[in-house]
Scaffold this active site. Sequence first.
Site, mmCIF file in Angstrom:
data_model
loop_
_atom_site.group_PDB
_atom_site.id
_atom_site.type_symbol
_atom_site.label_atom_id
_atom_site.label_comp_id
_atom_site.label_asym_id
_atom_site.label_seq_id
_atom_site.Cartn_x
_atom_site.Cartn_y
_atom_site.Cartn_z
ATOM 1 C CE LYS A 259 -2.932 -11.205 -0.577
ATOM 2 N NZ LYS A 259 -1.858 -12.307 -0.166
HETATM 3 P P1 NAD Z 1 3.408 -7.823 8.366
HETATM 4 O O1 NAD Z 1 2.562 -6.683 8.358
HETATM 5 O O2 NAD Z 1 3.522 -8.637 9.732
HETATM 6 O O3 NAD Z 1 4.712 -6.863 8.173
HETATM 7 C C1 NAD Z 1 4.911 -6.075 7.276
HETATM 8 C C2 NAD Z 1 6.169 -5.545 7.354
HETATM 9 O O4 NAD Z 1 6.683 -4.744 6.195
HETATM 10 C C3 NAD Z 1 6.312 -4.362 8.629
HETATM 11 O O5 NAD Z 1 7.643 -4.720 9.145
HETATM 12 C C4 NAD Z 1 6.037 -2.829 7.728
HETATM 13 O O6 NAD Z 1 6.885 -1.916 8.536
HETATM 14 C C5 NAD Z 1 6.891 -3.415 6.484
HETATM 15 N N1 NAD Z 1 6.835 -2.313 5.477
HETATM 16 C C6 NAD Z 1 5.393 -1.881 5.177
HETATM 17 N N2 NAD Z 1 5.431 -0.631 4.325
HETATM 18 C C7 NAD Z 1 6.804 -0.570 3.949
HETATM 19 C C8 NAD Z 1 7.680 0.075 3.097
HETATM 20 N N3 NAD Z 1 7.154 0.807 2.428
HETATM 21 N N4 NAD Z 1 9.098 -0.219 2.974
HETATM 22 C C9 NAD Z 1 9.647 -1.182 4.028
HETATM 23 N N5 NAD Z 1 8.936 -1.757 4.946
HETATM 24 C C10 NAD Z 1 7.573 -1.641 4.655
HETATM 25 O O7 NAD Z 1 3.171 -8.289 6.988
HETATM 26 P P2 NAD Z 1 3.771 -10.020 6.846
HETATM 27 O O8 NAD Z 1 2.621 -11.086 6.949
HETATM 28 O O9 NAD Z 1 5.067 -10.301 7.165
HETATM 29 O O10 NAD Z 1 3.867 -9.791 5.132
HETATM 30 C C11 NAD Z 1 4.853 -9.405 4.340
HETATM 31 C C12 NAD Z 1 4.911 -9.891 3.076
HETATM 32 O O11 NAD Z 1 4.939 -11.332 2.979
HETATM 33 C C13 NAD Z 1 3.709 -9.421 2.281
HETATM 34 O O12 NAD Z 1 3.920 -8.935 0.927
HETATM 35 C C14 NAD Z 1 2.629 -10.446 2.035
HETATM 36 O O13 NAD Z 1 1.768 -10.529 1.030
HETATM 37 C C15 NAD Z 1 3.816 -11.573 2.015
HETATM 38 N N6 NAD Z 1 3.306 -12.927 2.532
HETATM 39 C C16 NAD Z 1 2.560 -13.076 3.876
HETATM 40 C C17 NAD Z 1 2.160 -14.162 3.966
HETATM 41 C C18 NAD Z 1 1.878 -14.483 5.644
HETATM 42 O O14 NAD Z 1 1.478 -15.839 5.956
HETATM 43 N N7 NAD Z 1 1.851 -13.688 6.522
HETATM 44 C C19 NAD Z 1 2.236 -15.359 3.318
HETATM 45 C C20 NAD Z 1 2.760 -15.386 2.099
HETATM 46 C C21 NAD Z 1 3.351 -13.948 1.613
#
Ligand code: NAD
Length: 426
Positions: A111
């Site tokens: 990561k």
């Molecule tokens: P993204 O950037 O598309 O969205 C993140 C969201 O989280 C946004 O809506 C943002 O406003 C919100 N956010 C940020 N800080 C915040 C806070 N302090 N309080 C409340 N909301 C907050 O990211 P994503 O790709 O959707 O990833 C979200 C989570 O899922 C992460 O933990 C990531 O590691 C995990 N994840 C993502 C993927 C992927 O394929 N994108 C895969 C596995 C896990």
Amino acid sequence: MSITKEVKKKSMFDTVIGQFNKTADLIELNPNIRKILSVANNEIIIHFPVKKDNGEVEIFTGYRVQHNNALGPYKGGLRYHPTVDVEDAKALAMWMTWKTSLAGLPYGGAKGGIQIDPRQYSIGELERITRRFTYALGENIGPEHDIPAPDVNTNAQTMAWIADTYMSTKSSSERSKNQHVVTGKPVGSGGLEGRNRSTGYGVYLTIKLFFEGKGESLKDKTFIVQGYGNVGYWVSHFLTNDGAKLIAVQDAHATIFNETGIDSEALFEHSKNRIDSVEGFEGAVEMNPKDFFGIECDIIIPAALGNQITAANAGNVKARLIAEGANGPIDVEGEKIILEKGITIIPDILCNSGGVIGSYFEWLQNRNGELWFLEEVMDKLEKKLTQVYKSVASMVAEKQIDWRTAAYIIAITRIETAYKQRGIFP
Ligand code: NAD
């Protein structure tokens, strides 16, 4: 000791190492393998300069932590966020090792990211930051060595810039052999149809399978989502399609509530700027962010950052199920309280593994020079994830343990077996 000295805040690494140690004790993990898995193989910290639009040069700090590659090349996302540091990257890399192992993929875990608030930079600056970071990483990434993917505040565009920069450092005959240096690319640039929805779809599927196991459907189940980015939106899309009702959403800027139901597609349209925000959505009212996890509902889906449900707010949770879209959203103390209340947690390494499974398909597609269709991708994803879900569900039933422990047992045992078979060099 100074009385003003702050008590060290619990880190995500405390959470993941706590989870690992619990399982290692339970399965009496070989002590030498325990030592190896307790630390990351490589921790890379890079300071690099980028020229901003106003001509000034700013120095940025980027990270890549490679936890373990016993089962295959390192794999894991890149995050652009002010909280990114080596400790968080270590935690997130370790979770990736468990996740890829649980899913039976030929990958290890990594990561990384850059410590920035992307909202403060123009698109042109973000492109230069991304390209300069990729160049500085050099051969620390590679299609058969370490394969990044999107995470918080990075997306298909970010991956396209990385792929192009990395491929530009190769001779023209080698270029095309390096397209799979990243996954989550745009479909027009070697990306996989359906990769953008694969994480959210996987979260939805595990929730659906959970209720099916209880003889229940998703119709009229109420749910709340923290984070309305890639994962938060897509899981809401699939759940509402099956008749479940989205009643509250929290993101980095606002917390909104509507007990009669929030239209997930209208909210997506409202929020799909460069950096999403649900603030000001007309189909809901704003509420106090502190009350979010205490909302009366069937399902909570944290899909933002780590350590969101802790001893401070776990007691307020009233849901039946927490499905971890995010990585590490519940810390060890928070989890203890949640489990004592009889609430089930579908753990991150199972719940959001649709993303890395989708990434694996994209990697195979590029590696083999193939083109996969959306239907084929979704069908394969459903089969693979259902099989992983069932293996964890059987372990839960057989040993009468919680879902996280069951998932960890399968993941860590697989890595232990590989080490035992191969031995430790030299
Ligand atoms: P993204 O950037 O598309 O969205 C993140 C969201 O989280 C946004 O809506 C943002 O406003 C919100 N956010 C940020 N800080 C915040 C806070 N302090 N309080 C409340 N909301 C907050 O990211 P994503 O790709 O959707 O990833 C979200 C989570 O899922 C992460 O933990 C990531 O590691 C995990 N994840 C993502 C993927 C992927 O394929 N994108 C895969 C596995 C896990």
